[in-house]
Design a protein around this motif. Sequence first.
Motif, PDB file in Angstrom:
ATOM      1  N   ALA A  70       0.831  -1.202   0.000  1.00 53.76           N
ATOM      2  CA  ALA A  70       0.000   0.000   0.000  1.00 53.76           C
ATOM      3  C   ALA A  70       0.867   1.255   0.000  1.00 53.76           C
ATOM      4  O   ALA A  70       0.559   2.237  -0.690  1.00 53.76           O
ATOM      5  CB  ALA A  70      -0.930  -0.012   1.215  1.00 53.76           C
ATOM      6  N   ALA A  71       1.969   1.217   0.755  1.00 52.46           N
ATOM      7  CA  ALA A  71       2.884   2.359   0.748  1.00 52.46           C
ATOM      8  C   ALA A  71       3.539   2.524  -0.615  1.00 52.46           C
ATOM      9  O   ALA A  71       3.726   3.651  -1.109  1.00 52.46           O
ATOM     10  CB  ALA A  71       3.954   2.180   1.827  1.00 52.46           C
ATOM     11  N   LEU A  72       3.896   1.405  -1.262  1.00 52.34           N
ATOM     12  CA  LEU A  72       4.470   1.464  -2.606  1.00 52.34           C
ATOM     13  C   LEU A  72       3.475   2.088  -3.585  1.00 52.34           C
ATOM     14  O   LEU A  72       3.821   2.994  -4.358  1.00 52.34           O
ATOM     15  CB  LEU A  72       4.865   0.051  -3.047  1.00 52.34           C
ATOM     16  N   ALA A  73       2.226   1.614  -3.537  1.00 52.54           N
ATOM     17  CA  ALA A  73       1.198   2.190  -4.404  1.00 52.54           C
ATOM     18  C   ALA A  73       0.935   3.647  -4.037  1.00 52.54           C
ATOM     19  O   ALA A  73       0.665   4.482  -4.913  1.00 52.54           O
ATOM     20  CB  ALA A  73      -0.090   1.375  -4.297  1.00 52.54           C
ATOM     21  N   GLY A  74       1.037   3.964  -2.749  1.00 50.93           N
ATOM     22  CA  GLY A  74       0.853   5.342  -2.322  1.00 50.93           C
ATOM     23  C   GLY A  74       1.939   6.256  -2.859  1.00 50.93           C
ATOM     24  O   GLY A  74       1.656   7.398  -3.260  1.00 50.93           O
TER      25      GLY A  74
END
Length: 285
Positions: A177-181
């Motif tokens: 999720a942080a990567l996509a964020g």
Amino acid sequence: MLQTMIMTIVAIPLVLGMAAALGRSRLPAPAFALLLPLFAAVVSIGIEGMPAFPPVRAAHKFPYVLAAGGFVFALVAWRMRVVAPALAAIGAAIAIGLPAWWMGANILAGNSVKATTVAILAVLAIVGAFVAAARKAETPDGAHLLPQAIFATSLASALVAITGGYMGMAMFNGGLAALAGGYLLVSYVSHIRGNAQALALGGVGAFAFAWVAFMGLVATALLAPKASMAGLIAVGLTLPAAPLAAIVANRLTHFPAALRPLINGLIAAVPALAGILIAGLQFAG
């Protein structure tokens, strides 16, 4: 300990996602398709440590699955610019079914609930891949929904993994999720600076990014001992339902341009939010 967790789950994946967004328009398609699964493997290794070789446990096999998937997507992107719907559906069946069986054959054979959940998730992936490949004339707003749907899938998978009793997958999905964020952050800044296609994501790279998020969900279904079956399936609807969400989003063009990606993201996240709610209620009950 807390600083290490922040670095491995938030900071490093966020920077990797920003790098992926910056490289999207600069890298050739095979390199971009390779990059995203490899970054996901880096996130997994940062959280779980370097896996044993040959791998024995499912958690050890997961980084190898992600890295191998990256090379397969890169090869597909090198050979094909457009993927036919039937081929996309077959590819999705293999890309979900083969890793799931390799990682968790014993789990699937001994637990009918998990086997059913993974089978339903595989069907959702097949349908989603077919529909995505068939949408040759995708509208710009529809394209803008995919990164948000990937973010919602990963974040919801992390929360379902927490209620399911496996912090390892919760941390990995949180890292995704942080990567996509990070990807969304760079793309959104570009969008508000006037690049109407900044959040558009297509081609084999889009399939690679979506596959990474979906594999995080499938691994959660396999490895989280008490994960909510209904919650996982609801979260699994997020990516296949993105084209339907795009139809709704395309009717909301009266909002300012700066707000549209945020509103589109909320629309795309409806199945993921439902999955979180279902898992939370079952956990509380």
